[in-house]
Design a protein around this motif. Structure first.
Motif, short mmCIF file in Angstrom:
data_model
loop_
_atom_site.label_atom_id
_atom_site.label_comp_id
_atom_site.label_asym_id
_atom_site.label_seq_id
_atom_site.Cartn_x
_atom_site.Cartn_y
_atom_site.Cartn_z
N ASN A 9 0.97 -1.21 -0.01
CA ASN A 9 -0.12 0.16 -0.10
C ASN A 9 0.83 1.34 -0.06
N TYR A 10 1.03 1.83 -1.28
CA TYR A 10 1.92 3.02 -1.20
C TYR A 10 1.54 4.31 -0.66
N ASP A 11 0.18 4.39 -0.27
CA ASP A 11 -0.14 5.55 0.29
C ASP A 11 0.18 5.65 1.90
N LEU A 12 0.05 4.30 2.27
CA LEU A 12 0.42 4.12 3.85
C LEU A 12 1.74 3.74 4.03
N GLY A 13 2.52 3.23 2.67
CA GLY A 13 4.06 2.96 3.06
C GLY A 13 4.15 1.58 3.72
N ILE A 14 3.29 0.67 3.69
CA ILE A 14 3.52 -0.53 4.28
C ILE A 14 3.00 -1.79 3.16
N ALA A 15 3.79 -3.01 3.79
CA ALA A 15 3.34 -4.38 2.90
C ALA A 15 2.16 -4.89 3.61
N MET A 16 1.45 -5.50 2.88
CA MET A 16 0.16 -5.94 2.98
C MET A 16 0.33 -7.78 3.12
N GLY A 17 -0.78 -8.23 2.87
CA GLY A 17 -0.77 -9.86 2.59
C GLY A 17 -0.32 -10.06 1.31
#
Length: 485
Positions: free
Chosen positions: A139-147
């Protein structure tokens, strides 16, 4: 299977009887029920030292449990819908490593998300397994890896049909959940085991409003941190298995005993026994309370200009099949702050310690141990910080988890000759070490991967934020060991 009486606590009751019997100890530990513990016993109290015992006939032994520990493990297994369980006193790290050691021998492939915990990378080194990395959705908006997406797992299975297992995180540190049931179906169709790192999912079976647990989804094995969200003490976890022609309880025990201490802490083990009893009798009520608090906090925080507490609205976006709402993650970038700065301000100025921070976010874990008064203190602190800072509309710094390429197998890289180079001079080299921020303990670079300019830039940015980094022999991460080839 016969339904067991969850109102009992076999290990707790055996420890109490040992204390009440006044057994005279000529065995370790040497503090002899607290008499030799000095100042610490005055602070902690006598009881904890009186039950800090060692394996003996009436207390069973974790390496080959046949009485009270085994009974307690059976109760835990039944509660979590497993065929068997094993108490762990070296955290879920031990469970993750046991699962991979069980499934994979030297040269065997395992399909695994690149945002797996460092314990999984350690297991590759121990077992000689070859990781087939699946890039998680970002998620590039939040800057984190998801599943992981189901399609990416399918593709990995298609390209590596001889892989022994698929490894899944359920949920991720931030609460994102992959479609584990579908991944289990596909993996089993291709004769692969499904191993779940459920470090942050001990509470999942106790609410229909939470994502599905690994055992319910059909995983073959899952490692669960009871201490994180289940109410037991730090370092206490459990390994759950589903018996089959490919998974044997006795074989799992043998694998665990490769790294299992022969002096397991009874204080930790009894905390698992009692956490299980509490969850069995009141789990749904307690987890419902945690969910209610998390939803209350999320609603109030989202009323604060400049803050965004993300949650179930992410379901359906890439890598988010479901979401664990007890992970209260808050995007703080619009206040002109990094998550690291927000964590520091909350601790130093408001006496509040959150679980995790990154470049964009902070994360607070909400459990049934939280009280509304503490949640309100967090909300008020965030309101005060937002009022003082004001909305800056600061753009993201474009630093997201790096995509890396494995050149050398982790085990080969670990044992290869190495030389030490300055971090900024390491671009193009093959790493001989891991570097990670802890928490969450997800490596930025792993042994055997090519060090890129993006990796160096990311690590330098982490250092600038004074993030807790670990993994290299150099404690300051000014130098990194690379393969001398």
């Amino acid at each position: 299977m016969e339904k067991l009486d969850q109102n009992t606590a076999p290990l707790f009751e055996a420890l109490k009887k040992n204390v009440e019997d006044g057994v005279i100890p000529f065995h370790v530990p040497g503090h002899k029920k607290g008499k030799g513990a000095g100042e610490l016993v005055e602070y902690l109290g006598e009881k904890v030292f009186q039950i800090d015992l060692n394996g003996m006939e009436d207390l069973d032994n974790i390496c080959n449990p046949i009485s009270v520990i085994k009974q307690a493990e059976k109760l835990l297994a039944q509660l979590y819908g497993a065929d068997d369980s094993f108490f762990l006193v070296n955290g879920t790290t031990q469970g993750v490593q046991a699962m991979i050691l069980y499934a994979c021998g030297p040269g065997d492939e395992i399909i695994i998300p690149r945002n797996a915990h460092k314990s999984a990378i350690g297991a590759m080194i121990l077992s000689g397994a070859i990781p087939v990395y699946v890039q998680p959705e970002i998620n590039y908006d939040l800057g984190i890896a998801m599943g992981m997406s189901v399609d990416s797992v399918k593709e990995a299975i298609k390209n590596h049909p001889r892989a022994k297992a698929v490894f899944v995180i359920n949920p991720t540190y931030y609460g994102a959940v992959s479609n584990l049931k579908e991944i289990c179906r596909i993996a089993h169709q291709n004769n692969m085991l499904v191993l779940a790192d459920e470090a942050h999912g001990a509470h999942l079976p106790f609410s229909d409003e939470l994502p599905m647990s690994a055992m319910e989804a059909g995983a073959d094995m899952s490692a669960v941190s009871l201490h994180k969200t289940g109410g037991s003490m730090t370092q206490s976890s459990a390994l759950f298995i589903r018996e089959s022609d490919k998974v044997s309880s006795n074989r799992v025990k043998s694998v665990l005993n490769l790294t299992q201490t022969t002096s397991a802490s009874y204080v930790l083990m009894v905390s698992i026994d009692m956490a299980r009893k509490q969850l069995a009798l009141r789990g749904r009520e307690l987890v419902s309370k945690a969910l209610e608090l998390a939803r209350y906090a999320r609603e109030k925080i989202n009323e604060i200009e400049g803050l965004y507490a993300f949650g179930k609205e992410l379901v359906g976006s890439p890598g988010v099949y479901d979401f664990d709402e007890t992970k209260l993650s808050i995007y703080v970038r619009q206040l002109g702050m990094s998550g690291y700065e927000m964590e520091s301000v909350l601790r130093k100025e408001y006496n509040i310690q959150i679980e995790l921070s990154d470049f964009y976010n902070i994360m607070a874990i909400i459990t049934f141990g939280d009280e509304k008064e503490d949640i309100d203190r967090l909300i008020e602190a965030l309101k005060d910080i937002a009022r003082k800072r004001g909305v800056k509309n600061k753009p993201n710094c474009n630093l997201v988890p790096c995509k890396t390429e494995m050149i050398v197998r982790p085990r080969d890289a670990f044992y290869s000759p190495k030389r030490s180079v300055r971090l900024e001079e390491a671009v193009g080299e093959i790493s001989g070490e891991m570097i990670m921020a802890y928490p969450p303990g997800i490596p930025v670079i792993c042994p055997g991967e090519r060090i890129t300019h993006e990796v160096v830039e990311y690590v330098q940015a982490l250092k600038k934020e004074e993030t807790q980094l670990q993994g290299t022999e150099d404690p300051f991460i000014n130098y990194i060991k690379v393969l001398d080839i």
